[in-house]
Design a protein around this motif. Sequence first.
Motif, PDB file in Angstrom:
ATOM      1  N   HIS A   3       0.599  -0.731   0.377  1.00 32.59           N
ATOM      2  CA  HIS A   3      -0.013   0.015  -0.438  1.00 32.59           C
ATOM      3  C   HIS A   3       0.901   0.967  -0.046  1.00 32.59           C
ATOM      4  O   HIS A   3       0.224   2.380   0.447  1.00 32.59           O
ATOM      5  CB  HIS A   3      -0.951  -0.302   1.281  1.00 32.59           C
ATOM      6  N   SER A   8       2.217   7.387  -5.427  1.00 34.97           N
ATOM      7  CA  SER A   8       0.639   7.244  -5.393  1.00 34.97           C
ATOM      8  C   SER A   8      -0.115   6.679  -6.235  1.00 34.97           C
ATOM      9  O   SER A   8       0.138   6.647  -6.970  1.00 34.97           O
ATOM     10  CB  SER A   8       0.076   8.516  -5.946  1.00 34.97           C
ATOM     11  N   ARG A   9      -0.774   6.242  -5.836  1.00 33.44           N
ATOM     12  CA  ARG A   9      -1.816   5.235  -6.375  1.00 33.44           C
ATOM     13  C   ARG A   9      -2.952   5.518  -6.961  1.00 33.44           C
ATOM     14  O   ARG A   9      -3.212   5.240  -7.856  1.00 33.44           O
ATOM     15  CB  ARG A   9      -2.848   4.653  -5.305  1.00 33.44           C
ATOM     16  N   SER A  10      -2.719   7.693  -7.152  1.00 33.37           N
ATOM     17  CA  SER A  10      -4.011   8.352  -8.133  1.00 33.37           C
ATOM     18  C   SER A  10      -3.346   9.031  -9.062  1.00 33.37           C
ATOM     19  O   SER A  10      -4.326   9.683  -9.628  1.00 33.37           O
ATOM     20  CB  SER A  10      -5.417   8.423  -6.909  1.00 33.37           C
ATOM     21  N   MET A  19       1.036   4.144 -11.498  1.00 30.12           N
ATOM     22  CA  MET A  19       0.068   2.589 -11.083  1.00 30.12           C
ATOM     23  C   MET A  19      -0.855   2.568 -12.503  1.00 30.12           C
ATOM     24  O   MET A  19      -1.622   3.415 -12.856  1.00 30.12           O
ATOM     25  CB  MET A  19      -0.178   2.496  -9.601  1.00 30.12           C
ATOM     26  N   HIS A  25       0.281  -4.483 -11.239  1.00 30.50           N
ATOM     27  CA  HIS A  25      -0.008  -5.736 -10.352  1.00 30.50           C
ATOM     28  C   HIS A  25      -0.095  -6.398 -11.399  1.00 30.50           C
ATOM     29  O   HIS A  25      -0.858  -6.677 -12.591  1.00 30.50           O
ATOM     30  CB  HIS A  25      -0.569  -5.370  -9.170  1.00 30.50           C
TER      31      HIS A  25
END
Length: 296
Positions: free
Chosen positions: A155, A179-181, A207, A244
Amino acid sequence: MLPADAPFALCLTHDVDRPYKTYQSLAFALSERSPSHLRALLPGANPYWQFESIAELEADLGVRSAFYVLNEPSLFATRPPGEWASVENLVEHAGRYDVTDDELVGVLRTLDEGGWEIGVHGSFHTDSDPDRLAVEKATLESLLGHEVAGCRQHHLKLGPSTWRVQRDLGFRYDASLGSRSSVGFLHGYDPIVPFDDEFVVFPLTGMEVAFPDPGTDFSAAAAACEALVDEAAANEAVGTVLWHPRYFNEAEFPGYRRLYRHLVEYALASDGWVGPPGELYEWLVQHERLPLGRQE
């Protein structure tokens, strides 16, 4: 300067969160009212096991990447009873896998021998638990038969002392900052040297879920990938992308496999260096190219 005088570098990475589709099958079948998800529970069906598929794709393109392997402890064995009923913890630990499983160890060793990098995906609480992170590093190294260089926290979870702990445990670099966003060079165009030594941070530039959905609008997603590469080339940047493994399953995540190939092909066509962070790290150290003095 980068390897082969490349104008930029693009590091390819994969976080191995869940190589087996387990509880997700029932959850998706109920939430989407689509029993087709239950097919993943049949013997021999495993849509999230994408190691060989990714390796085949990358080998076809002449590149390698890094896989960060998650070794989560048991919720009930390691957390106090008061945390057992936490929805966050139950969801977080559901579907955990055994990193010492023979099938998984076999594929990791095959990837390792083939030039892919294998690193640690520090479990959820290791940002503040050095003893657990040490166990996860030692376990993976015992399975591979050699030390590992890199770590990315699950995470992207970083604490105030995580980098120092990673360095003290012998990691050479971290790839968690990001950042994931959002997609972009949010932390600059260079790797970060937080302690002015040879421990390096490779910020995450993009990502897969932060790009436009390629299943809905592939052109927009491809343009975003191209814009990222163009910005990297214009600034002699080092970028890192995360896909992923489950997103290479086209049945559930349409367009993401194609988008990954497009990104890599466009980076190669733009004369960039493309590969795993560990390989770039070794080159930077050997050629004394670390941006010492430039700190986050």
